[in-house]
Design an enzyme around this catalytic site. Structure first.
Site, PDB file in Angstrom:
ATOM      1  N   THR A  12       0.887  -1.126  -0.025  1.00 17.16           N
ATOM      2  CA  THR A  12       0.125   0.026   0.014  1.00 17.16           C
ATOM      3  C   THR A  12       0.989   1.112   0.015  1.00 17.16           C
ATOM      4  O   THR A  12       2.244   1.036  -0.042  1.00 17.16           O
ATOM      5  CB  THR A  12      -1.073   0.124   1.336  1.00 17.16           C
ATOM      6  OG1 THR A  12      -1.967   0.892   0.857  1.00 17.16           O
ATOM      7  CG2 THR A  12      -0.384   0.540   2.618  1.00 17.16           C
ATOM      8  N   LYS A  46      -7.873   3.681   2.994  1.00 16.77           N
ATOM      9  CA  LYS A  46      -6.835   3.434   3.909  1.00 16.77           C
ATOM     10  C   LYS A  46      -6.617   4.917   4.742  1.00 16.77           C
ATOM     11  O   LYS A  46      -5.783   4.812   5.819  1.00 16.77           O
ATOM     12  CB  LYS A  46      -5.637   2.986   3.370  1.00 16.77           C
ATOM     13  CG  LYS A  46      -5.772   1.542   2.679  1.00 16.77           C
ATOM     14  CD  LYS A  46      -4.668   1.373   1.582  1.00 16.77           C
ATOM     15  CE  LYS A  46      -5.048  -0.030   1.012  1.00 16.77           C
ATOM     16  NZ  LYS A  46      -3.757  -0.202  -0.200  1.00 16.77           N
ATOM     17  N   GLY A  58      -3.811   6.992   8.816  1.00 15.86           N
ATOM     18  CA  GLY A  58      -4.108   6.219   7.528  1.00 15.86           C
ATOM     19  C   GLY A  58      -3.049   5.138   8.088  1.00 15.86           C
ATOM     20  O   GLY A  58      -2.367   5.081   8.795  1.00 15.86           O
ATOM     21  N   SER A 137       4.588  -0.204   0.947  1.00 17.39           N
ATOM     22  CA  SER A 137       5.590  -0.663  -0.048  1.00 17.39           C
ATOM     23  C   SER A 137       5.785   0.538  -1.015  1.00 17.39           C
ATOM     24  O   SER A 137       7.049   0.392  -1.490  1.00 17.39           O
ATOM     25  CB  SER A 137       5.005  -1.733  -0.673  1.00 17.39           C
ATOM     26  OG  SER A 137       3.644  -1.256  -1.535  1.00 17.39           O
TER      27      SER A 137
END
Length: 185
Positions: A12, A46, A58, A137
């Site tokens: 994400t 998110k 988040g 990531s």
């Protein structure tokens, strides 16, 4: 390749940035199943507002784990009347010491009008030196893009956050361009 829905969810990108008197946090929408590299969802949310819409949080990591942490953080915000630093420190302490919470696989970025913080399960509450922080990531890509945009443009925080996530999505296979952004003035 396995298509086991008990496999960990990975990847994400969530980015928080302050620029031009505003603060913004943006997150992509992709949920990816690790074992099969299958995209399960393209429009996950998110990034969300909590505590009377005065805090934006988040997450990267497990969705269920992150929701548990959001609930815990909101409880601490209620107890401290919205003091983000005290609340995140209390959350980090509990997260690190509680037997059940220690198992949670997530990371949080939290911001209010004056603070920007990273919170992890290893007990860290970190306020970055620069007004930019990203997790997931695609975090390093979004961070690099946001730093360049902050230094070399007059873009506002929301524009920087969105464009930085678009850049991360063009590089990181676990990040998409279905972007949700929240802003504080």
């Amino acid at each position: 390749m396995s298509n086991n829905t008990n496999s960990p969810v990975i990847g994400t990108t969530v980015l928080a940035v302050r620029a031009g008197g505003k603060s913004a946090m943006a997150g992509d929408g992709q949920v990816t199943l690790q074992d099969s590299n299958t995209i399960l969802k393209a429009k996950a949310r998110k990034v969300r507002r909590i505590y009377k819409d005065s805090v934006i949080a988040g997450f990267a990591g497990s969705v269920g784990d992150a929701l548990t942490l959001f609930d815990k953080l909101e409880g601490y915000l209620e107890q401290t009347r919205g003091d983000l630093m005290k609340s995140t420190i209390s959350l980090a302490k509990e997260w690190r010491t509680d037997r059940m919470l220690r198992q949670l696989q997530a990371m949080l970025v939290c911001m209010d009008r004056s603070q920007l913080l990273l919170v992890s399960g290893t007990g860290e509450v970190i306020e970055p030196d620069e007004p930019i922080i990203a997790i997931g990531s695609g975090g390093p890509y979004a961070t690099a893009a946001a730093k360049a945009l902050c230094r070399f443009t007059d873009m506002d925080a929301t524009s920087i956050a969105v464009e930085s996530l678009k850049i991360a999505a063009s590089i990181c296979v676990y990040t998409n361009d279905n972007i949700v952004v929240e802003e504080l003035e």
